[in-house]
Design an enzyme around this catalytic site. Structure first.
Site, mmCIF file in Angstrom:
data_model
loop_
_atom_site.group_PDB
_atom_site.id
_atom_site.type_symbol
_atom_site.label_atom_id
_atom_site.label_comp_id
_atom_site.label_asym_id
_atom_site.label_seq_id
_atom_site.Cartn_x
_atom_site.Cartn_y
_atom_site.Cartn_z
ATOM 1 N N LYS A 58 -76.282 -47.390 121.184
ATOM 2 C CA LYS A 58 -75.341 -47.808 122.237
ATOM 3 C C LYS A 58 -75.975 -48.877 123.109
ATOM 4 O O LYS A 58 -75.362 -49.893 123.426
ATOM 5 C CB LYS A 58 -74.922 -46.593 123.089
ATOM 6 C CG LYS A 58 -73.929 -45.687 122.373
ATOM 7 C CD LYS A 58 -73.738 -44.343 123.061
ATOM 8 C CE LYS A 58 -72.844 -43.436 122.211
ATOM 9 N NZ LYS A 58 -72.760 -42.065 122.705
ATOM 10 N N GLN A 102 -74.419 -38.419 127.697
ATOM 11 C CA GLN A 102 -74.443 -38.059 126.278
ATOM 12 C C GLN A 102 -74.331 -36.538 126.091
ATOM 13 O O GLN A 102 -75.078 -35.780 126.715
ATOM 14 C CB GLN A 102 -75.753 -38.581 125.647
ATOM 15 C CG GLN A 102 -75.888 -38.333 124.163
ATOM 16 C CD GLN A 102 -74.882 -39.115 123.315
ATOM 17 O OE1 GLN A 102 -74.646 -40.298 123.537
ATOM 18 N NE2 GLN A 102 -74.261 -38.452 122.362
ATOM 19 N N ASP A 125 -65.783 -42.463 128.304
ATOM 20 C CA ASP A 125 -65.573 -41.534 127.186
ATOM 21 C C ASP A 125 -64.133 -41.043 127.144
ATOM 22 O O ASP A 125 -63.692 -40.502 126.135
ATOM 23 C CB ASP A 125 -66.473 -40.295 127.376
ATOM 24 C CG ASP A 125 -67.772 -40.417 126.597
ATOM 25 O OD1 ASP A 125 -67.773 -41.096 125.552
ATOM 26 O OD2 ASP A 125 -68.766 -39.819 127.031
#
Ligand code: NDP
Length: 298
Positions: A58, A102, A125
């Protein structure tokens, strides 16, 4: 974005994701001229090996798109209060437009509390309840990356999805449910299957589109697929290949399904690359939203 093989069409997520990333890089270059550089902060708690790989990829792709990348690596023993203090600091940092914590988090941390402490206009997200709610009523907001990448591939391959029968196998909050909401928005007739579904092979066989998001290696078999159907394999499973190494397989028996399906995504090289491309897209969207600029669409 598709390449013919002798059996079904292979939907090349790697090539499609590269196209999406270059489009985003062009958008980033454009808003930089207005003095705004999108910034994505990624927070990793602990040392889960798969999470470390995801976070590294990422960060790399964020920088390649011309954005700023901020990585925060915290010890597995970090308290929930300390993690939330970091989120609060990032919520108040004007150079940060996207915050990604995460998953999975260590057991002593309540994921839902942490995810909902992120400013929903910095949630990239799509897991904040405000964005979950927006998706469920079809309002503008941030859509979870993996379902967004999957619907982009489907639309690119099939065009209009109206009236198609879609079966989503899996009902998780991060893949199955948002995937079903997106398919419904595209006017599909949607069935959500799960571990209690009766006669799953027959349910899948009625589908023009099968989305497999189960987390069980190669569970969806070729004889569950209607000839010509489109199969999106979200699964990422690591299997011991016997030589001390691991190999990646999806939730679909690729060899069996690719001889029946009209089109199918491979693992690796299907949904996975699109997930990170969509993360960059979501960061760009939030940056534009926070700065009152026109919001780019997927
Ligand atoms: P979860 O474990 O959260 O959910 C799995 C779902 O599958 C559940 O709804 C479960 O049903 C259902 N299920 C389990 N066993 C069966 C069965 N035998 N028959 C029918 N349904 C079953 O997984 P996620 O949604 O988080 O992930 C799914 C897969 O996608 C995993 O392989 C994961 O690694 C992958 N993934 C890939 C990403 C990418 O970037 N490509 C991103 C995120 C995930 P029930 O609710 O009844 O228990």
């Amino acid at each position: 974005m598709t390449t013919e093989n002798v059996m079904s069409t292979v939907i090349d997520g790697k090539a499609f994701a590269a196209k999406v990333r270059s489009r985003i890089a062009a958008q980033v270059a454009e808003i930089k001229k207005q003095g705004v550089t999108p910034g994505l902060a990624v927070v990793l708690v602990g040392e889960d090996p798969a999470s470390q790989v995801y976070v590294r990829n990422k960060g790399k792709q964020t920088i390649e798109a011309g954005m700023q990348s901020f990585e925060h690596k915290l010890d597995a023993s970090t308290s929930q209060a300390d993690l939330m203090a970091l989120v609060d600091q990032l919520n108040n940092d004007d150079s940060v437009h996207g915050i990604l914590v995460q998953l999975p988090l260590p057991d002593h941390i309540d994921e839902e509390v942490v995810l909902n402490s992120i400013n929903f206009d910095k949630d990239v997200d799509g897991f904040h309840l405000t964005n979950v709610g927006r998706l469920s009523i079809g309002a503008e907001g941030i859509v979870p990356c993996t379902p967004l990448g999957s619907i982009m591939m489907l639309k690119d391959h099939l065009g209009d999805l109206s009236g198609l029968n879609a079966v989503v196998v899996g009902r998780s909050n991060i893949v199955g449910k948002p995937m079903a909401a997106l398919l419904l928005q595209e006017n599909c007739t949607v069935t959500i299957a799960h571990s209690r579904t009766k006669d799953l092979p027959e349910v899948c066989k009625a589908a023009d589109i099968v989305i497999a998001a189960v987390g069980r290696p190669e569970m969806v078999k070729g004889d569950w697929i209607k000839p010509g159907a489109t199969v999106i394999d979200v699964g990422i499973n690591r299997l011991d290949s016997g030589d001390g190494k691991t190999r990646l397989v999806g939730d679909v028996d690729y060899a069996g399904a690719s001889s029946v399906a009209g089109a199918i995504t491979p693992v690796p090289g299907g949904v996975g690359p699109m997930t990170i491309a969509c993360l960059l897209h979501n960061t760009m969207q939030q940056c534009c939203r926070l700065n009152g600029l026109e919001i780019p669409q997927a």
